[in-house]
Design a protein around this motif. Sequence first.
Motif, PDB file in Angstrom:
ATOM      1  N   LEU A  21       0.835  -1.214   0.000  1.00 53.00           N
ATOM      2  CA  LEU A  21       0.000   0.000   0.000  1.00 53.00           C
ATOM      3  C   LEU A  21       0.863   1.255   0.000  1.00 53.00           C
ATOM      4  N   ARG A  22       1.953   1.203   0.767  1.00 53.75           N
ATOM      5  CA  ARG A  22       2.841   2.389   0.790  1.00 53.75           C
ATOM      6  C   ARG A  22       3.397   2.665  -0.605  1.00 53.75           C
ATOM      7  N   ARG A  23       3.663   1.600  -1.338  1.00 48.12           N
ATOM      8  CA  ARG A  23       4.205   1.785  -2.689  1.00 48.12           C
ATOM      9  C   ARG A  23       3.132   2.259  -3.674  1.00 48.12           C
ATOM     10  N   LEU A  24       1.876   2.137  -3.271  1.00 47.07           N
ATOM     11  CA  LEU A  24       0.786   2.621  -4.124  1.00 47.07           C
ATOM     12  C   LEU A  24       0.320   4.011  -3.718  1.00 47.07           C
ATOM     13  N   GLU A  25       0.882   4.526  -2.609  1.00 41.30           N
ATOM     14  CA  GLU A  25       0.408   5.810  -2.078  1.00 41.30           C
ATOM     15  C   GLU A  25       0.465   6.909  -3.122  1.00 41.30           C
ATOM     16  N   TYR A  26       1.496   6.834  -3.982  1.00 41.07           N
ATOM     17  CA  TYR A  26       1.702   7.901  -4.947  1.00 41.07           C
ATOM     18  C   TYR A  26       0.510   8.078  -5.889  1.00 41.07           C
ATOM     19  N   ARG A  27      -0.326   7.057  -6.005  1.00 42.14           N
ATOM     20  CA  ARG A  27      -1.447   7.154  -6.942  1.00 42.14           C
ATOM     21  C   ARG A  27      -2.524   8.124  -6.450  1.00 42.14           C
ATOM     22  N   GLY A  28      -2.425   8.499  -5.165  1.00 40.75           N
ATOM     23  CA  GLY A  28      -3.421   9.390  -4.602  1.00 40.75           C
ATOM     24  C   GLY A  28      -4.534   8.573  -3.952  1.00 40.75           C
ATOM     25  N   TYR A  29      -4.946   8.907  -2.728  1.00 38.56           N
ATOM     26  CA  TYR A  29      -5.983   8.155  -2.030  1.00 38.56           C
ATOM     27  C   TYR A  29      -6.421   8.948  -0.817  1.00 38.56           C
ATOM     28  N   ASP A  30      -7.559   8.540  -0.246  1.00 37.40           N
ATOM     29  CA  ASP A  30      -8.030   9.239   0.948  1.00 37.40           C
ATOM     30  C   ASP A  30      -8.305   8.291   2.103  1.00 37.40           C
ATOM     31  N   SER A  31      -8.294   6.984   1.864  1.00 35.40           N
ATOM     32  CA  SER A  31      -8.508   6.019   2.944  1.00 35.40           C
ATOM     33  C   SER A  31      -7.870   4.699   2.522  1.00 35.40           C
ATOM     34  N   ALA A  32      -7.683   3.825   3.483  1.00 36.02           N
ATOM     35  CA  ALA A  32      -7.001   2.560   3.165  1.00 36.02           C
ATOM     36  C   ALA A  32      -7.549   1.455   4.052  1.00 36.02           C
ATOM     37  N   GLY A  33      -7.438   0.221   3.573  1.00 38.16           N
ATOM     38  CA  GLY A  33      -7.929  -0.884   4.387  1.00 38.16           C
ATOM     39  C   GLY A  33      -7.368  -2.202   3.929  1.00 38.16           C
ATOM     40  N   LEU A  34      -7.509  -3.211   4.771  1.00 35.97           N
ATOM     41  CA  LEU A  34      -7.098  -4.555   4.365  1.00 35.97           C
ATOM     42  C   LEU A  34      -8.017  -5.601   4.975  1.00 35.97           C
ATOM     43  N   ALA A  35      -8.021  -6.769   4.365  1.00 41.22           N
ATOM     44  CA  ALA A  35      -8.770  -7.911   4.902  1.00 41.22           C
ATOM     45  C   ALA A  35      -7.836  -9.105   4.875  1.00 41.22           C
ATOM     46  N   LEU A  36      -7.773  -9.818   5.998  1.00 45.53           N
ATOM     47  CA  LEU A  36      -6.869 -10.968   6.100  1.00 45.53           C
ATOM     48  C   LEU A  36      -7.677 -12.207   6.394  1.00 45.53           C
ATOM     49  N   VAL A  37      -7.335 -13.303   5.714  1.00 49.23           N
ATOM     50  CA  VAL A  37      -8.062 -14.543   5.991  1.00 49.23           C
ATOM     51  C   VAL A  37      -7.112 -15.607   6.514  1.00 49.23           C
ATOM     52  N   GLY A  38      -7.502 -16.177   7.659  1.00 48.53           N
ATOM     53  CA  GLY A  38      -6.798 -17.334   8.205  1.00 48.53           C
ATOM     54  C   GLY A  38      -7.765 -18.506   8.156  1.00 48.53           C
ATOM     55  N   ALA A  39      -7.435 -19.559   8.893  1.00 47.98           N
ATOM     56  CA  ALA A  39      -8.329 -20.725   8.875  1.00 47.98           C
ATOM     57  C   ALA A  39      -9.661 -20.332   9.513  1.00 47.98           C
ATOM     58  N   GLY A  40     -10.671 -20.143   8.683  1.00 50.65           N
ATOM     59  CA  GLY A  40     -12.022 -19.840   9.175  1.00 50.65           C
ATOM     60  C   GLY A  40     -12.189 -18.436   9.728  1.00 50.65           C
ATOM     61  N   THR A  41     -11.219 -17.562   9.553  1.00 48.26           N
ATOM     62  CA  THR A  41     -11.370 -16.200  10.087  1.00 48.26           C
ATOM     63  C   THR A  41     -11.204 -15.166   8.985  1.00 48.26           C
ATOM     64  N   LEU A  42     -11.896 -14.056   9.134  1.00 41.81           N
ATOM     65  CA  LEU A  42     -11.697 -12.930   8.211  1.00 41.81           C
ATOM     66  C   LEU A  42     -11.630 -11.655   9.063  1.00 41.81           C
ATOM     67  N   THR A  43     -10.523 -10.968   8.984  1.00 38.96           N
ATOM     68  CA  THR A  43     -10.348  -9.732   9.768  1.00 38.96           C
ATOM     69  C   THR A  43     -10.288  -8.555   8.811  1.00 38.96           C
ATOM     70  N   GLU A  44     -11.120  -7.553   9.079  1.00 39.18           N
ATOM     71  CA  GLU A  44     -11.131  -6.371   8.206  1.00 39.18           C
ATOM     72  C   GLU A  44     -10.708  -5.163   9.040  1.00 39.18           C
ATOM     73  N   ILE A  45      -9.758  -4.367   8.514  1.00 37.66           N
ATOM     74  CA  ILE A  45      -9.306  -3.160   9.216  1.00 37.66           C
ATOM     75  C   ILE A  45      -9.290  -2.022   8.197  1.00 37.66           C
ATOM     76  N   LYS A  46      -9.939  -0.897   8.528  1.00 40.38           N
ATOM     77  CA  LYS A  46     -10.017   0.208   7.566  1.00 40.38           C
ATOM     78  C   LYS A  46      -9.828   1.533   8.308  1.00 40.38           C
ATOM     79  N   GLU A  47      -9.206   2.469   7.658  1.00 40.80           N
ATOM     80  CA  GLU A  47      -8.970   3.781   8.272  1.00 40.80           C
ATOM     81  C   GLU A  47      -9.085   4.877   7.219  1.00 40.80           C
ATOM     82  N   VAL A  48      -9.542   6.033   7.637  1.00 38.28           N
ATOM     83  CA  VAL A  48      -9.472   7.214   6.763  1.00 38.28           C
ATOM     84  C   VAL A  48      -8.060   7.770   6.879  1.00 38.28           C
ATOM     85  N   GLY A  49      -7.556   8.328   5.809  1.00 37.12           N
ATOM     86  CA  GLY A  49      -6.243   8.985   5.875  1.00 37.12           C
ATOM     87  C   GLY A  49      -5.145   8.060   5.406  1.00 37.12           C
ATOM     88  N   LYS A  50      -3.968   8.298   5.926  1.00 33.25           N
ATOM     89  CA  LYS A  50      -2.759   7.675   5.390  1.00 33.25           C
ATOM     90  C   LYS A  50      -2.604   6.206   5.775  1.00 33.25           C
TER      91      LYS A  50
END
Length: 611
Positions: A21-50
């Motif tokens: 994501l840091r390497r994509l920052e140059y494209r311009g953005y206003d919020s960022a997030g990720l989703a991670l999947v483990g065995a039977g789990t899905l974790t979503e984390i999102k934030e406005v800003g950098k």
Amino acid sequence: MCGIIGYTGHSAAAPILLDGLRRLEYRGYDSAGLALVGAGTLTEIKEVGKVARLEEACAGFPELENDVCCGIAHTRWATHGVPSAVNAHPHCDEKYEFAIVHNGIVENHHELRAHLEKKGYHFRSSTDSEVIVHLIAEAYEGDLLSATAAAVRQLSGTYGIAVVSSRHPGLIVAARKGSPLVIGLGEGENLIASDISALLPRTRKVIYLNDGDIAAIRPDGIDLRDVSNVPVEREVAKIDWDAAAAEKGNFPHFMLKEIFEQPETVENAIRGRLNLEMGNAVLNGLELSPRDLAQISRIVIAGCGSSMHAGMVGEYYFEDIAGISTSVEQAAEFRYRNPIIEPNTLVIPISQSGETADTIAAVREAVGKGALVTALCNVVGSTIAREAGRGVYLHAGPEISVASTKAFSSQVAVLLLMALLLGRNRRLSRSEGSELAREIEQAPELIRQVLAQAETIRAIAKRYAAFDDFFYIGRGCLYPTALEGALKLKEISYVHAEGYHAAELKHGPIALLDERHPVLALANDIPGREKILGNIQECRARRAPVVAVATVGDREVEQLTDDVIFVPACSRFIAPLPTAVALQLFAYFIAVERGCEIDQPRNLAKSVTVE
Ligand code: F6R
């Protein structure tokens, strides 16, 4: 514009995704997030800003550190719905079993949303993208690839998506139509991204997805289907950029680094492409025989922004050097205006990224009308490079700064090579060709001489940093150079700057001139200089401060103006190169003085992949 990165392998996914994501920052953005999947789990984390804020938020999930080895992440540039954590991607279905990230625009999202809401699906965001995850949940019958295929079949508009599910840890499904996606092939791991710069630290082996492609990506392999769900093999491309090329090094900003790279990038653009003895250029990528070249009766150049300005410089080259009637079209106009393409029209789309939506559409229009199409792109394997079929690469390396600098100079250099080739094919003698080839060969050194004056340009820029309106004027090839200089200033310093043909001043804009409106006058010692001197007098008579770009030693210009940026002596064909570099530095230092965020100017995106 939005960025996508996905990872599946045997290492912890979160740090890899955050780095991507840091390497994509140059494209311009206003919020960022990720989703991670483990065995039977899905974790979503999102934030406005950098991305830094997202990283802090991830620190609250220490369990992600080690054993969660698959995930997707996104930087969002708001189109539908305000910048907010809820509207940030990924978007999850109601049960948090599926997560998607999406680039592009779902044009029929209103209808799809109404249909899904009627069936009882609840939406959390006001984005167009969220419909995709609910469509996948609705279609899911145990196979994520098929569910994604069923979902995207219902979409109109554009998409590059990546999908994960807690039911399929280790699997990412990706699909593309109109928004770029590239798979990165690693050792025991694979990645997906919207932009190769996010992949470079882990691999340089990539597969570009075509429109309609859908891929199941696992640590140990890729299952790739085309638009008709038929398994396909796609060529594996090797990227010759390294990760360091996409890093700032010791420079405070990518823009300054890229300005300073220009002696090498212009050198790279011309390396191996000049035959001094024959006074000719060698451009194998054109794939046009001397006979094909001789039949070209007209050239149409299409591009946007800086690429269009480079094309406008090219227009002078093709007409003056090769005697071929040339016009330049804003790519969006080209696509909608029903352009006239005759059998021997050569269409040259110009695009650094190769992913600009309007320029892609112009390529399709030109190809569909049977034109000869030859693209000028920087990003190898990009959509425009592939769809045009033939072209000339710029070899400028990754351009990370949103404001284009080194791509512009490489585009100008390559257009000059093309004009030399076409010129030699018709009216240019061998000795005239050799003279021009020798001048082209000198261009990197001339740029170096401008860079050596960076401190002087900084001092001049400081004196003008408080002004809020600028005019840039030029003639001949320096007219589009003036447009480009003005564009640089407005992009990164948010100062109002207008580029004009110097002769046009008297037809209206001069009404604005007074002591609050500095004029940047491109007064190089090339044909037209005397006329520019007249224009400078007109500006001064209205008390406008004048900064000139002039040829070293030009005392007359020095006496006439308030400040001068000197560039080395060169012919009218080469002059746009050192002059553009001087104007890039001027804009950069003004932006620094004004405390602007240079590499990611507000409201701008590096690659405009939507209309
Ligand atoms: C200006 C700038 C833009 C791009 C334009 C076209 O500094 O970067 O004006 O030149 O968006 O982009 P490409 O060349 O990628 O098609």
